[in-house]
Design an enzyme around this catalytic site. Structure first.
Site, PDB file in Angstrom:
ATOM      1  N   LYS A 199      51.802 -40.017 -28.480  1.00  0.00           N
ATOM      2  CA  LYS A 199      51.114 -40.067 -27.183  1.00  0.00           C
ATOM      3  C   LYS A 199      49.979 -41.072 -27.355  1.00  0.00           C
ATOM      4  O   LYS A 199      48.931 -40.761 -27.920  1.00  0.00           O
ATOM      5  CB  LYS A 199      50.580 -38.671 -26.839  1.00  0.00           C
ATOM      6  CG  LYS A 199      50.428 -38.362 -25.362  1.00  0.00           C
ATOM      7  CD  LYS A 199      49.448 -39.234 -24.627  1.00  0.00           C
ATOM      8  CE  LYS A 199      48.014 -38.812 -24.859  1.00  0.00           C
ATOM      9  NZ  LYS A 199      47.062 -39.814 -24.290  1.00  0.00           N
ATOM     10  N   SER A 253      38.108 -38.079 -30.780  1.00  0.00           N
ATOM     11  CA  SER A 253      36.736 -37.561 -30.814  1.00  0.00           C
ATOM     12  C   SER A 253      36.690 -36.140 -31.380  1.00  0.00           C
ATOM     13  O   SER A 253      37.700 -35.419 -31.371  1.00  0.00           O
ATOM     14  CB  SER A 253      36.155 -37.573 -29.399  1.00  0.00           C
ATOM     15  OG  SER A 253      36.916 -36.706 -28.595  1.00  0.00           O
ATOM     16  N   GLY A 257      39.300 -33.044 -30.856  1.00  0.00           N
ATOM     17  CA  GLY A 257      39.869 -32.506 -32.094  1.00  0.00           C
ATOM     18  C   GLY A 257      39.707 -30.992 -32.169  1.00  0.00           C
ATOM     19  O   GLY A 257      40.637 -30.275 -32.565  1.00  0.00           O
ATOM     20  N   GLU A 274      41.484 -36.657 -37.570  1.00  0.00           N
ATOM     21  CA  GLU A 274      40.640 -37.782 -37.995  1.00  0.00           C
ATOM     22  C   GLU A 274      39.669 -38.027 -36.856  1.00  0.00           C
ATOM     23  O   GLU A 274      40.050 -38.576 -35.816  1.00  0.00           O
ATOM     24  CB  GLU A 274      41.504 -39.032 -38.223  1.00  0.00           C
ATOM     25  CG  GLU A 274      42.552 -38.876 -39.298  1.00  0.00           C
ATOM     26  CD  GLU A 274      41.944 -38.686 -40.669  1.00  0.00           C
ATOM     27  OE1 GLU A 274      40.793 -39.115 -40.878  1.00  0.00           O
ATOM     28  OE2 GLU A 274      42.604 -38.082 -41.513  1.00  0.00           O
ATOM     29  N   CYS A 308      35.461 -45.934 -35.957  1.00  0.00           N
ATOM     30  CA  CYS A 308      35.046 -44.596 -36.393  1.00  0.00           C
ATOM     31  C   CYS A 308      34.142 -44.664 -37.617  1.00  0.00           C
ATOM     32  O   CYS A 308      33.241 -43.852 -37.766  1.00  0.00           O
ATOM     33  CB  CYS A 308      36.259 -43.735 -36.670  1.00  0.00           C
ATOM     34  SG  CYS A 308      37.386 -44.470 -37.859  1.00  0.00           S
ATOM     35  N   GLU A 405      27.378 -39.862 -32.205  1.00  0.00           N
ATOM     36  CA  GLU A 405      28.202 -41.078 -32.280  1.00  0.00           C
ATOM     37  C   GLU A 405      28.097 -41.836 -30.949  1.00  0.00           C
ATOM     38  O   GLU A 405      28.442 -41.299 -29.899  1.00  0.00           O
ATOM     39  CB  GLU A 405      29.663 -40.701 -32.543  1.00  0.00           C
ATOM     40  CG  GLU A 405      30.555 -41.910 -32.703  1.00  0.00           C
ATOM     41  CD  GLU A 405      32.034 -41.538 -32.898  1.00  0.00           C
ATOM     42  OE1 GLU A 405      32.544 -40.688 -32.145  1.00  0.00           O
ATOM     43  OE2 GLU A 405      32.664 -42.118 -33.803  1.00  0.00           O
TER      44      GLU A 405
HETATM   45  P1  NAD Z   1      39.464 -38.949 -27.339  1.00  0.00           P
HETATM   46  O1  NAD Z   1      39.296 -37.721 -28.145  1.00  0.00           O
HETATM   47  O2  NAD Z   1      38.856 -39.020 -26.012  1.00  0.00           O
HETATM   48  O3  NAD Z   1      41.028 -39.244 -27.097  1.00  0.00           O
HETATM   49  C1  NAD Z   1      41.907 -39.418 -28.176  1.00  0.00           C
HETATM   50  C2  NAD Z   1      43.315 -39.062 -27.730  1.00  0.00           C
HETATM   51  O4  NAD Z   1      43.373 -37.678 -27.436  1.00  0.00           O
HETATM   52  C3  NAD Z   1      43.781 -39.798 -26.468  1.00  0.00           C
HETATM   53  O5  NAD Z   1      45.128 -40.179 -26.618  1.00  0.00           O
HETATM   54  C4  NAD Z   1      43.655 -38.721 -25.400  1.00  0.00           C
HETATM   55  O6  NAD Z   1      44.530 -38.909 -24.312  1.00  0.00           O
HETATM   56  C5  NAD Z   1      44.023 -37.479 -26.196  1.00  0.00           C
HETATM   57  N1  NAD Z   1      43.541 -36.205 -25.623  1.00  0.00           N
HETATM   58  C6  NAD Z   1      42.442 -35.991 -24.862  1.00  0.00           C
HETATM   59  N2  NAD Z   1      42.358 -34.685 -24.515  1.00  0.00           N
HETATM   60  C7  NAD Z   1      43.422 -34.059 -25.083  1.00  0.00           C
HETATM   61  C8  NAD Z   1      43.890 -32.716 -25.103  1.00  0.00           C
HETATM   62  N3  NAD Z   1      43.247 -31.735 -24.454  1.00  0.00           N
HETATM   63  N4  NAD Z   1      45.007 -32.424 -25.787  1.00  0.00           N
HETATM   64  C9  NAD Z   1      45.687 -33.402 -26.451  1.00  0.00           C
HETATM   65  N5  NAD Z   1      45.303 -34.697 -26.451  1.00  0.00           N
HETATM   66  C10 NAD Z   1      44.177 -35.028 -25.790  1.00  0.00           C
HETATM   67  O7  NAD Z   1      39.009 -40.147 -28.282  1.00  0.00           O
HETATM   68  P2  NAD Z   1      38.898 -41.706 -27.897  1.00  0.00           P
HETATM   69  O8  NAD Z   1      37.711 -41.873 -27.019  1.00  0.00           O
HETATM   70  O9  NAD Z   1      40.227 -42.212 -27.474  1.00  0.00           O
HETATM   71  O10 NAD Z   1      38.628 -42.363 -29.331  1.00  0.00           O
HETATM   72  C11 NAD Z   1      37.372 -42.547 -29.876  1.00  0.00           C
HETATM   73  C12 NAD Z   1      37.106 -41.489 -30.927  1.00  0.00           C
HETATM   74  O11 NAD Z   1      38.095 -41.575 -31.952  1.00  0.00           O
HETATM   75  C13 NAD Z   1      35.773 -41.710 -31.631  1.00  0.00           C
HETATM   76  O12 NAD Z   1      35.124 -40.484 -31.771  1.00  0.00           O
HETATM   77  C14 NAD Z   1      36.181 -42.273 -32.996  1.00  0.00           C
HETATM   78  O13 NAD Z   1      35.237 -42.063 -34.000  1.00  0.00           O
HETATM   79  C15 NAD Z   1      37.461 -41.539 -33.235  1.00  0.00           C
HETATM   80  N6  NAD Z   1      38.275 -42.243 -34.243  1.00  0.00           N
HETATM   81  C16 NAD Z   1      38.408 -41.689 -35.494  1.00  0.00           C
HETATM   82  C17 NAD Z   1      39.125 -42.359 -36.492  1.00  0.00           C
HETATM   83  C18 NAD Z   1      39.295 -41.776 -37.878  1.00  0.00           C
HETATM   84  O14 NAD Z   1      40.146 -42.258 -38.629  1.00  0.00           O
HETATM   85  N7  NAD Z   1      38.538 -40.755 -38.247  1.00  0.00           N
HETATM   86  C19 NAD Z   1      39.717 -43.590 -36.199  1.00  0.00           C
HETATM   87  C20 NAD Z   1      39.562 -44.127 -34.907  1.00  0.00           C
HETATM   88  C21 NAD Z   1      38.840 -43.435 -33.940  1.00  0.00           C
END
Ligand code: NAD
Length: 502
Positions: A199, A253, A257, A274, A308, A405
């Site tokens: 997804k 995020s 998570g 992650e 991240c 963050e």
């Molecule tokens: P986000 O959590 O808003 O979304 C990430 C994904 O989760 C998207 O595909 C979104 O559609 C999906 N999602 C949202 N709500 C959901 C739910 N209820 N159930 C299932 N899926 C759902 O994050 P973002 O804004 O896309 O990304 C930025 C974040 O990702 C930052 O916090 C960054 O630090 C983190 N990140 C971490 C790493 C790592 O390796 N640790 C790498 C890249 C980004």
């Protein structure tokens, strides 16, 4: 200052062709529309204009994709494929990606906003390396034989373990480096004989769809890699809830998570998370400040701070505080901000208007709590979502701008006196993803490394994920690891087999 938008004349024919086609989901070898009508736009952050429309996947689309992925697990073509053939297939996929690196880099430039050369050489470079690294694993997924003695009197056994694919993997991808993160889930899936339903982020789905096309072209059997687009609380949630999904590999995020972890508990899935970071950068007073300032600047401003592992909290030993802050600020001012497709761009726009507003609100909150702007701090005029690389000083450790963050090109600077204080400040957030130390004194470095509670410690370096090195976080930065042998462990089950032989 005014910054322009992307010039589409620089797109290569492959990128144009991809953008002109109707976007769909990939289920098996069928590119399909959603079960219900509805779509969302994909926006070019350098201008705010719509690049294309993406179908909004539903729980029914997810169910169809999971059913196909589950059936493919038991398809002899995939299940019984010799490990060496899986390796060969993965290398063929990597070759094809290599041949399309410029196109994929341009898609990332259009969708995420990053400079296309960064997309092509850094992100796609990592995608290829990850696939080739993981292609070394299929022939090495061995179990062990164990001498278990005579656990029942006079009864002998032959006992061994074997590694088996964990099953259908549900991969949920963020928007910041979508292609790279997608490959961090795809490569171990292929290496271990699992199947996957991806997804992508609704914000930046394009390159992942192109990657899935290339996978089919490379001969990855249909049904091994499936992609369903959609929103998190609809398609994403349906994937996490689905009983036939054995593992969720999520990058995103902390808030999402935590939600995913709760939802996945109902079906007791294997979950890796992650999550976000607020990574400390410790500069000791013996550091090479010229190298450090360049490295620190790239570590926070690269991909416009939407990384991240971005080093976003600077702790500088007091004796060199003013000089280090000035050098890093000078680096920040020298970075050319512009659209991803422009060859001179070092820093692109933020991914969306909402995200730019969020980053600006953090800077405002910092200023209200007494921070001083050393450089940057403002929105850049233009059609896109640009913001100046920003260095803030005079911030308090407890302020929002230091604790949360921001995910933008904003770094805060705080002085410290000794190593214990540096370690205490570095560990004083709820995150524990990455960390950085700049010093030329190896003894001091070794004193500090064990004190840092983070999944990664880079010494005298900007961050770069290496496929052999496990990647993940301590504390609220996550659970489990992507990459390295650790990822292979997360994608396999260990089966114990005990055979009575008398
Ligand atoms: P986000 O959590 O808003 O979304 C990430 C994904 O989760 C998207 O595909 C979104 O559609 C999906 N999602 C949202 N709500 C959901 C739910 N209820 N159930 C299932 N899926 C759902 O994050 P973002 O804004 O896309 O990304 C930025 C974040 O990702 C930052 O916090 C960054 O630090 C983190 N990140 C971490 C790493 C790592 O390796 N640790 C790498 C890249 C980004």
């Amino acid at each position: 200052m005014n910054v322009m938008a992307n010039d589409f004349n620089s797109l290569i024919p492959d990128t144009r062709r991809f953008l002109e086609q109707e976007m769909k989901h990939l289920i098996g070898d069928n590119w399909v529309k959603s079960s219900k009508s509805g779509s969302f736009p994909v926006i070019d952050p350098s201008s705010g204009s719509i690049l294309t429309e993406i179908p909004k996947g539903t729980s029914q689309d997810i169910d169809e994709a999971v059913q196909v992925a589950n059936a493919t697990l038991n398809d002899p073509l995939w299940r019984d494929m010799p490990p060496a053939s899986r390796e060969k297939l993965m290398h063929r996929f990597a070759d094809l990606i290599e041949g399309h690196a410029e196109e994929l880099g341009q898609l990332e430039a259009l969708d995420v906003g990053m400079p296309s050369v960064v997309g092509q050489f850094v992100e796609v470079g990592n995608v290829i390396e990850t696939l080739r690294y993981m292609a070394g694993w299929p022939t090495k997924l061995n179990g062990k034989t164990m001498d278990i003695g005579e656990p029942i009197p006079e009864k002998r056994f032959f006992a061994y373990t074997k590694r088996e694919p964990v099953g259908v993997v549900g991969a949920i991808i963020p928007w910041n480096v979508p292609l790279m993160i997608a490959m961090w889930k795809i490569a171990p899936t292929l290496a271990t004989g699992c199947t996957i339903v991806i997804k992508p982020s609704e914000v930046t789905p394009l390159a992942t769809l192109r990657l899935a096309e290339l996978a089919l072209d490379a001969g990855i059997p249909p049904g091994v890699i499936n992609v369903v687009n959609g929103l998190g609380n609809e398609a994403g949630q349906a994937l996490v809830e689905h009983p036939l999904v054995s593992k969720i590999s999520f990058t995103g995020s902390v808030a999402t998570g935590k939600l995913i972890n709760k939802t996945a508990t109902d079906t007791l899935k294997n979950v890796t998370l992650e999550l976000g970071g607020k990574s400390p950068v410790i500069v000791l007073d013996d550091a090479d400040l010229e190298k450090a300032s360049k490295g620190i600047s790239m570590g926070i401003f690269g991909n416009t701070g939407q990384v991240c592992v971005a080093g976003s909290r600077l702790y500088i030993q007091r004796r060199v505080f003013d000089e280090a802050v000035e050098r890093i600020s000078k680096e920040a001012r020298s970075l050319k901000v512009g659209p991803g497709l422009h060859p001179e761009t070092k820093i692109g726009p933020l991914v969306s208007k909402d995200h730019r507003d969020k980053v600006i609100s953090y800077i405002d909150a910092g200023l209200k709590s007494g921070a001083e702007t050393i450089t940057g701090g403002s929105v850049i005029d233009g059609p896109g979502y640009y913001i100046e690389p920003t260095v803030l000083s005079n911030v308090s450790q407890s302020s929002k701008v230091v604790q949360e963050e921001i995910f933008g090109p904003v770094i805060t600077a705080i002085p410290f006196d000794d190593l214990d204080e540096a370690a205490h400040l570095a560990n004083d957030t709820s995150y524990g993803l990455s960390s950085y130390i700049w010093s030329q004194n190896i003894q001091r470095v070794h004193q500090l490394v064990p004190k840092i509670r983070a999944g990664q410690v880079y010494v005298n370096s900007t961050p770069f994920p290496h496929p052999a090195m496990p990647m993940g976080g301590y504390k609220q930065s996550g659970i489990g690891r992507d990459l390295g042998e650790e990822a292979i462990n997360h994608y396999t089950e260990h089966k114990s087999v005990v055979i009575g032989i008398n």
